[in-house]
Design an enzyme around this catalytic site. Sequence first.
Site, PDB file in Angstrom:
ATOM      1  N   CYS A  14       2.103  -2.029  15.792  1.00 61.52           N
ATOM      2  CA  CYS A  14       2.150  -1.598  14.264  1.00 61.52           C
ATOM      3  C   CYS A  14       1.508  -2.714  13.644  1.00 61.52           C
ATOM      4  O   CYS A  14       1.780  -4.117  13.891  1.00 61.52           O
ATOM      5  CB  CYS A  14       3.711  -1.296  13.710  1.00 61.52           C
ATOM      6  SG  CYS A  14       3.585  -1.483  12.166  1.00 61.52           S
ATOM      7  N   CYS A  48       6.839  -6.770   7.447  1.00 63.32           N
ATOM      8  CA  CYS A  48       7.833  -6.102   8.038  1.00 63.32           C
ATOM      9  C   CYS A  48       8.174  -7.043   9.123  1.00 63.32           C
ATOM     10  O   CYS A  48       7.382  -7.586   9.680  1.00 63.32           O
ATOM     11  CB  CYS A  48       7.538  -4.999   8.695  1.00 63.32           C
ATOM     12  SG  CYS A  48       9.072  -4.308   9.393  1.00 63.32           S
ATOM     13  N   CYS A 107      -0.323   6.179   9.232  1.00 59.66           N
ATOM     14  CA  CYS A 107       1.146   5.269   9.539  1.00 59.66           C
ATOM     15  C   CYS A 107       0.626   4.060  10.362  1.00 59.66           C
ATOM     16  O   CYS A 107      -0.107   4.121  11.370  1.00 59.66           O
ATOM     17  CB  CYS A 107       2.073   6.139  10.070  1.00 59.66           C
ATOM     18  SG  CYS A 107       2.816   7.199   8.831  1.00 59.66           S
ATOM     19  N   CYS A 138       3.267   8.770   0.795  1.00 57.42           N
ATOM     20  CA  CYS A 138       3.916   7.550   1.730  1.00 57.42           C
ATOM     21  C   CYS A 138       4.238   6.357   1.069  1.00 57.42           C
ATOM     22  O   CYS A 138       3.092   5.871   0.612  1.00 57.42           O
ATOM     23  CB  CYS A 138       2.837   7.618   3.083  1.00 57.42           C
ATOM     24  SG  CYS A 138       3.652   6.327   4.037  1.00 57.42           S
ATOM     25  N   GLU A 184       0.902  -1.262  -0.123  1.00 56.88           N
ATOM     26  CA  GLU A 184       0.091  -0.151  -0.111  1.00 56.88           C
ATOM     27  C   GLU A 184       0.919   1.326  -0.007  1.00 56.88           C
ATOM     28  O   GLU A 184       2.020   1.124   0.582  1.00 56.88           O
ATOM     29  CB  GLU A 184      -0.904   0.014   1.391  1.00 56.88           C
ATOM     30  CG  GLU A 184      -1.764  -1.164   0.916  1.00 56.88           C
ATOM     31  CD  GLU A 184      -2.861  -1.136   2.475  1.00 56.88           C
ATOM     32  OE1 GLU A 184      -3.777  -1.964   2.581  1.00 56.88           O
ATOM     33  OE2 GLU A 184      -2.409  -0.338   3.412  1.00 56.88           O
ATOM     34  N   CYS A 219       7.337  -4.430  15.576  1.00 59.08           N
ATOM     35  CA  CYS A 219       7.104  -3.666  16.424  1.00 59.08           C
ATOM     36  C   CYS A 219       5.413  -4.091  17.103  1.00 59.08           C
ATOM     37  O   CYS A 219       4.615  -4.342  16.126  1.00 59.08           O
ATOM     38  CB  CYS A 219       6.901  -2.268  16.096  1.00 59.08           C
ATOM     39  SG  CYS A 219       8.673  -1.863  15.526  1.00 59.08           S
TER      40      CYS A 219
HETATM   41  N1  SAH Z   1       9.669   0.936   9.373  1.00 59.36           N
HETATM   42  C1  SAH Z   1      10.035   2.114   9.445  1.00 59.36           C
HETATM   43  C2  SAH Z   1       9.098   3.162   8.687  1.00 59.36           C
HETATM   44  C3  SAH Z   1       7.517   2.621   8.578  1.00 59.36           C
HETATM   45  S1  SAH Z   1       6.707   2.723  10.163  1.00 59.36           S
HETATM   46  C4  SAH Z   1       9.667   2.787  11.034  1.00 59.36           C
HETATM   47  O1  SAH Z   1       9.457   2.225  11.760  1.00 59.36           O
HETATM   48  O2  SAH Z   1      10.198   3.805  11.231  1.00 59.36           O
HETATM   49  C5  SAH Z   1       6.168   4.457  10.018  1.00 59.36           C
HETATM   50  C6  SAH Z   1       6.126   5.115  11.490  1.00 59.36           C
HETATM   51  O3  SAH Z   1       4.507   4.679  11.871  1.00 59.36           O
HETATM   52  C7  SAH Z   1       6.924   4.677  12.425  1.00 59.36           C
HETATM   53  O4  SAH Z   1       7.489   5.902  13.152  1.00 59.36           O
HETATM   54  C8  SAH Z   1       6.031   4.063  13.499  1.00 59.36           C
HETATM   55  O5  SAH Z   1       6.575   4.122  14.847  1.00 59.36           O
HETATM   56  C9  SAH Z   1       4.679   4.496  13.346  1.00 59.36           C
HETATM   57  N2  SAH Z   1       3.505   3.832  13.584  1.00 59.36           N
HETATM   58  C10 SAH Z   1       3.469   2.300  13.540  1.00 59.36           C
HETATM   59  N3  SAH Z   1       2.175   1.902  13.895  1.00 59.36           N
HETATM   60  C11 SAH Z   1       1.748   2.846  14.346  1.00 59.36           C
HETATM   61  C12 SAH Z   1       0.356   3.062  15.011  1.00 59.36           C
HETATM   62  N4  SAH Z   1      -0.316   1.882  14.954  1.00 59.36           N
HETATM   63  N5  SAH Z   1       0.142   4.538  15.513  1.00 59.36           N
HETATM   64  C13 SAH Z   1       0.706   5.502  15.067  1.00 59.36           C
HETATM   65  N6  SAH Z   1       2.027   5.210  14.543  1.00 59.36           N
HETATM   66  C14 SAH Z   1       2.503   4.079  14.225  1.00 59.36           C
HETATM   67 FE1  SF4 Z   2       8.144  -2.310  10.625  1.00 57.24          FE
HETATM   68 FE2  SF4 Z   2       6.197  -1.361  11.634  1.00 57.24          FE
HETATM   69 FE3  SF4 Z   2       8.348  -1.323  13.303  1.00 57.24          FE
HETATM   70 FE4  SF4 Z   2       8.133   0.199  11.217  1.00 57.24          FE
HETATM   71  S1  SF4 Z   2       6.836   0.338  12.866  1.00 57.24           S
HETATM   72  S2  SF4 Z   2       9.735  -1.553  11.716  1.00 57.24           S
HETATM   73  S3  SF4 Z   2       7.132  -1.105   9.799  1.00 57.24           S
HETATM   74  S4  SF4 Z   2       6.793  -3.296  12.625  1.00 57.24           S
END
Ligand code: SAH
Ligand code: SF4
Length: 348
Positions: A118, A111, A332, A104, A91, A115
């Site tokens: 996420c 991934c 995000c 974006c 996406e 995390c």
């Molecule tokens: N993998 C990279 C880029 C993709 S995630 C990274 O982790 O930086 C992009 C951003 O979205 C990151 O800053 C992450 O902390 C944030 N993010 C992920 N899940 C989220 C959520 N459920 N609510 C708000 N921000 C989130």
């Molecule tokens: Fe991967 Fe989501 Fe963590 Fe970014 S925030 S590194 S996309 S698991």
Amino acid sequence: MQNLYDLSSSELESALAGLVSPPFRIRQIEEWLHVRGVASFDEMSNLPKELRASLAGNFTLAFPENIEVTTPAPDGSRKYLFKLADGNRIEAVYMPMGERTSVCLSSQAGCAVGCTFCVTGFFGAGRNLTPAEMLGQLFTIRREHSIPSEMLNVVFMGMGEPLLNFDHLVTTLDIMSKTIAPKRITVSTSGIIPGIDALAKLEHRPNLAVSINAPDRKRREEIMPITSKYPLDELIASLKRYPVEKGREITAEYVLLAGYNDSHDDAVALARLLRGVKAKVNAIPFNPDPNLPAWMKRPQDAAIDRFVNTLVKNGVRVTVRRSKGNEIAAACGQLRGKTEPPPRRRRA
Ligand code: SAH
Ligand code: SF4
């Protein structure tokens, strides 16, 4: 067949050398690809027909197939779903922001970093995207909305960890940099230290955003397990040695989780952690999703304000991310590339 969008400029020149002459034809083709972003050889209208046919016989220009575009959210943002040649789905998000437009992009079809807050992480690992697959997201959206390149900001904040797809990312950045200034391109990482050090060595560096998300190692390890591999103090050290260009700052992203990392003391601790790093904080109120742990909540506005004010009082510049595309689950951390129900539930 070789996809010409997977090649850097020098690779493109070598690939075309045997087939295309005189040399100005190579420059014309490069312009069609890297500046105009065409999706077929037929569009290369200043090339002789026979040359277009011979290119089409030897190479492809395939982009991922755009299979769905959501109706716009109230803020105008739209989510683009793409199907890759191997069936994977990814996406990207189109976000009009007044004069400028941000796009974006995803860097991986999933991934592996995992995390816990996420959705992409919830669905698990996926393969690296090729340059053609990353450029294709941008060029498809740019074309559909007729956006001039100089009005574009590009952020690698979609699905995946861009610094774990480093070589393809560098080729993609090189090509994008022909039409978009590197200071308009941002790469967001979960803190892959070798990748940050490698980015530091690039001549034309994009902006760096780093997902910090917790004020101390213990909590960061809880929500970002990658911290045990790349410890928080070493990550901060890598940011201190990172060569930040004049007039730029690193962005320290910080997902705000109610009652977990959003207190006054947490803001003070974050300010202390970032002392000596040329960084501003981008606070991102958590975007909930049914697949994520139920205890994770977005803080109330008053708590967000308190956190931001404490950072400011402690000398930290801070912005709060208005969750573009929240209503269509395109914000995000909500990109999954999946339409079917989730394979499993992680936590209640
Ligand atoms: N993998 C990279 C880029 C993709 S995630 C990274 O982790 O930086 C992009 C951003 O979205 C990151 O800053 C992450 O902390 C944030 N993010 C992920 N899940 C989220 C959520 N459920 N609510 C708000 N921000 C989130
Ligand atoms: Fe991967 Fe989501 Fe963590 Fe970014 S925030 S590194 S996309 S698991």
